[in-house]
Design a protein around this motif. Structure first.
Motif, mmCIF file in Angstrom:
data_model
loop_
_atom_site.group_PDB
_atom_site.id
_atom_site.type_symbol
_atom_site.label_atom_id
_atom_site.label_comp_id
_atom_site.label_asym_id
_atom_site.label_seq_id
_atom_site.Cartn_x
_atom_site.Cartn_y
_atom_site.Cartn_z
ATOM 1 N N LEU A 28 0.510 8.755 16.217
ATOM 2 C CA LEU A 28 -0.350 8.262 17.300
ATOM 3 C C LEU A 28 -0.803 6.826 17.062
ATOM 4 O O LEU A 28 -0.891 6.029 17.986
ATOM 5 C CB LEU A 28 -1.578 9.166 17.439
ATOM 6 C CG LEU A 28 -1.260 10.610 17.856
ATOM 7 C CD1 LEU A 28 -2.459 11.513 17.664
ATOM 8 C CD2 LEU A 28 -0.793 10.659 19.310
ATOM 9 N N ILE A 29 -1.086 6.498 15.803
ATOM 10 C CA ILE A 29 -1.470 5.127 15.462
ATOM 11 C C ILE A 29 -0.177 4.328 15.332
ATOM 12 O O ILE A 29 0.738 4.732 14.623
ATOM 13 C CB ILE A 29 -2.296 5.102 14.165
ATOM 14 C CG1 ILE A 29 -3.610 5.863 14.397
ATOM 15 C CG2 ILE A 29 -2.568 3.679 13.707
ATOM 16 C CD1 ILE A 29 -4.471 6.037 13.169
ATOM 17 N N GLN A 30 -0.111 3.194 16.062
ATOM 18 C CA GLN A 30 1.184 2.534 16.236
ATOM 19 C C GLN A 30 1.698 1.773 15.024
ATOM 20 O O GLN A 30 2.894 1.705 14.798
ATOM 21 C CB GLN A 30 1.106 1.579 17.428
ATOM 22 C CG GLN A 30 1.194 2.332 18.734
ATOM 23 C CD GLN A 30 0.741 1.507 19.914
ATOM 24 O OE1 GLN A 30 0.467 0.311 19.769
ATOM 25 N NE2 GLN A 30 0.651 2.140 21.066
ATOM 26 N N SER A 31 0.796 1.179 14.280
ATOM 27 C CA SER A 31 1.267 0.296 13.209
ATOM 28 C C SER A 31 0.300 0.309 12.040
ATOM 29 O O SER A 31 -0.852 0.732 12.179
ATOM 30 C CB SER A 31 1.358 -1.137 13.736
ATOM 31 O OG SER A 31 0.058 -1.565 14.100
ATOM 32 N N VAL A 43 0.936 -6.787 5.804
ATOM 33 C CA VAL A 43 0.941 -6.098 7.094
ATOM 34 C C VAL A 43 2.349 -6.215 7.653
ATOM 35 O O VAL A 43 2.862 -7.324 7.844
ATOM 36 C CB VAL A 43 -0.090 -6.729 8.043
ATOM 37 C CG1 VAL A 43 -0.079 -6.011 9.388
ATOM 38 C CG2 VAL A 43 -1.476 -6.658 7.411
ATOM 39 N N THR A 44 3.005 -5.072 7.863
ATOM 40 C CA THR A 44 4.428 -5.090 8.223
ATOM 41 C C THR A 44 4.678 -4.870 9.704
ATOM 42 O O THR A 44 5.754 -5.159 10.203
ATOM 43 C CB THR A 44 5.174 -3.969 7.471
ATOM 44 O OG1 THR A 44 4.640 -2.705 7.913
ATOM 45 C CG2 THR A 44 4.999 -4.094 5.971
ATOM 46 N N LEU A 103 2.865 5.600 -4.713
ATOM 47 C CA LEU A 103 1.473 6.057 -4.743
ATOM 48 C C LEU A 103 0.559 5.000 -5.351
ATOM 49 O O LEU A 103 0.942 4.289 -6.278
ATOM 50 C CB LEU A 103 1.353 7.323 -5.590
ATOM 51 C CG LEU A 103 1.646 8.649 -4.902
ATOM 52 C CD1 LEU A 103 1.433 9.786 -5.896
ATOM 53 C CD2 LEU A 103 0.766 8.837 -3.683
ATOM 54 N N ALA A 104 -0.659 4.927 -4.793
ATOM 55 C CA ALA A 104 -1.696 4.019 -5.302
ATOM 56 C C ALA A 104 -1.295 2.561 -5.227
ATOM 57 O O ALA A 104 -1.542 1.783 -6.155
ATOM 58 C CB ALA A 104 -2.099 4.412 -6.731
ATOM 59 N N THR A 105 -0.629 2.167 -4.124
ATOM 60 C CA THR A 105 -0.300 0.746 -3.939
ATOM 61 C C THR A 105 -0.781 0.193 -2.603
ATOM 62 O O THR A 105 -0.748 -1.018 -2.402
ATOM 63 C CB THR A 105 1.226 0.509 -4.018
ATOM 64 O OG1 THR A 105 1.870 1.289 -3.000
ATOM 65 C CG2 THR A 105 1.791 0.874 -5.374
ATOM 66 N N ILE A 106 -1.214 1.069 -1.685
ATOM 67 C CA ILE A 106 -1.653 0.569 -0.377
ATOM 68 C C ILE A 106 -3.095 0.075 -0.501
ATOM 69 O O ILE A 106 -3.965 0.816 -0.972
ATOM 70 C CB ILE A 106 -1.544 1.670 0.704
ATOM 71 C CG1 ILE A 106 -0.093 2.135 0.832
ATOM 72 C CG2 ILE A 106 -2.074 1.167 2.043
ATOM 73 C CD1 ILE A 106 0.105 3.351 1.744
ATOM 74 N N ASN A 107 -3.330 -1.171 -0.123
ATOM 75 C CA ASN A 107 -4.654 -1.768 -0.280
ATOM 76 C C ASN A 107 -4.962 -2.621 0.940
ATOM 77 O O ASN A 107 -4.257 -3.604 1.205
ATOM 78 C CB ASN A 107 -4.689 -2.606 -1.558
ATOM 79 C CG ASN A 107 -6.067 -3.138 -1.860
ATOM 80 O OD1 ASN A 107 -7.071 -2.605 -1.369
ATOM 81 N ND2 ASN A 107 -6.134 -4.186 -2.644
ATOM 82 N N ALA A 166 3.603 6.015 9.289
ATOM 83 C CA ALA A 166 4.489 7.000 8.649
ATOM 84 C C ALA A 166 5.553 6.291 7.804
ATOM 85 O O ALA A 166 5.847 6.706 6.679
ATOM 86 C CB ALA A 166 5.135 7.887 9.703
ATOM 87 N N ASP A 167 6.136 5.214 8.341
ATOM 88 C CA ASP A 167 7.148 4.466 7.584
ATOM 89 C C ASP A 167 6.547 3.806 6.350
ATOM 90 O O ASP A 167 7.158 3.792 5.276
ATOM 91 C CB ASP A 167 7.770 3.369 8.459
ATOM 92 C CG ASP A 167 8.789 3.942 9.438
ATOM 93 O OD1 ASP A 167 9.144 5.133 9.292
ATOM 94 O OD2 ASP A 167 9.208 3.201 10.351
ATOM 95 N N VAL A 168 5.343 3.264 6.513
ATOM 96 C CA VAL A 168 4.689 2.586 5.382
ATOM 97 C C VAL A 168 4.413 3.583 4.256
ATOM 98 O O VAL A 168 4.716 3.329 3.088
ATOM 99 C CB VAL A 168 3.380 1.903 5.853
ATOM 100 C CG1 VAL A 168 2.571 1.392 4.670
ATOM 101 C CG2 VAL A 168 3.707 0.769 6.813
ATOM 102 N N VAL A 169 3.875 4.743 4.630
ATOM 103 C CA VAL A 169 3.562 5.780 3.645
ATOM 104 C C VAL A 169 4.830 6.252 2.924
ATOM 105 O O VAL A 169 4.840 6.467 1.712
ATOM 106 C CB VAL A 169 2.849 6.967 4.345
ATOM 107 C CG1 VAL A 169 2.965 8.246 3.548
ATOM 108 C CG2 VAL A 169 1.401 6.612 4.600
ATOM 109 N N ALA A 170 5.907 6.394 3.690
ATOM 110 C CA ALA A 170 7.154 6.878 3.090
ATOM 111 C C ALA A 170 7.703 5.873 2.082
ATOM 112 O O ALA A 170 8.292 6.265 1.071
ATOM 113 C CB ALA A 170 8.183 7.155 4.182
#
Ligand code: HEC
Length: 190
Positions: free
Chosen positions: A163-166, A59-60, A73-77, A65-69
């Motif tokens: 809209l979602i902050q983090s 959790v950063t 691919l296929a690493t967010i869990n 948007a920054d996390v997705v950028a």
């Protein structure tokens, strides 16, 4: 802010209901040829939906948007899946962001697709849903994702990346979403 959100939800929800899939439409229009993005998970190929097997994301505190950028691919869990306090917090995010306006109070659908069933438009894993909620349908499709599951209502999901902050909030939201699922346990790959 709230007014704005409600307005967005109301306008788009109308778009959703107006584009209810026409059962008489030729199949070629409804079903795309095949995944353009070969890493995109699908129910037909659940081993490509590996959230359950991946290491948990850190959790950063950065914006979704920054996390997705930054994340391949296929690493967010989601590290919060199944944690009662996070689920409770996620329920508040779900309600505060106006998700029920389109998906129903308990995610059962209505104007827009249900979040409770086994059909997942782009895939059911954490990585795909994190990206979909952040980028919206149009943004996700620009990244090469296509619709692999057909709900009986087809429309665009708006982007919530601003809209979602983090990532923390979005992980909470996802943890709550998982509790809404009413499909077969065999299909759970998160
Ligand atoms: C304006 C209406 C609208 C709002 C508001 C909205 N959604 Fe959606 N959502 C959609 C539509 C339409 C789709 C289907 C997208 C597609 O087919 O490209 C969708 C798809 C989804 C999916 C994938 C469902 C599936 O079966 O694959 C998830 C998860 C989701 N939304 C979560 C959320 C969350 C969480 C929120 C609040 C932050 C939210 N949505 C707010 C309209 C909306």
């Amino acid at each position: 802010m709230m007014r704005q959100l409600l307005l967005v939800a109301a306008t788009l929800a109308f778009a959703c209901a107006a584009s209810r899939a026409d059962p008489a439409a030729p199949a070629s229009e409804a079903a795309p040829a095949g995944p353009a993005n070969q890493r995109q998970p699908s129910l037909a190929d659940p081993e490509k939906s590996p959230s359950a097997l991946l290491p948990k994301s850190e959790v950063t505190g950065k914006t979704p948007a920054d996390v997705v950028a930054a994340a391949p691919l296929a690493t967010i869990n989601n590290p919060y899946t199944g944690q009662a306090d996070k689920i409770e917090a996620g329920k508040a995010v779900f309600q505060g962001m106006g998700c029920p306006g389109c998906h129903g109070g308990n995610g059962g659908g209505g104007m827009c697709p249900p979040l409770t069933n086994e059909t997942w438009v782009y895939g059911s894993d954490d990585d795909t849903l994190f990206r979909l909620i952040t980028l919206g349908s149009d943004g996700l499709q620009k990244k090469g994702f296509i619709r692999v599951g057909m709900e009986n209502i087809v429309g665009p999901m708006p982007p919530f990346g601003q809209l979602i902050q983090s990532d923390e909030q979005l992980f909470e939201l996802l943890a709550y979403l998982r509790t809404l699922y009413r499909g077969s346990q065999k299909r759970v790959n998160w």
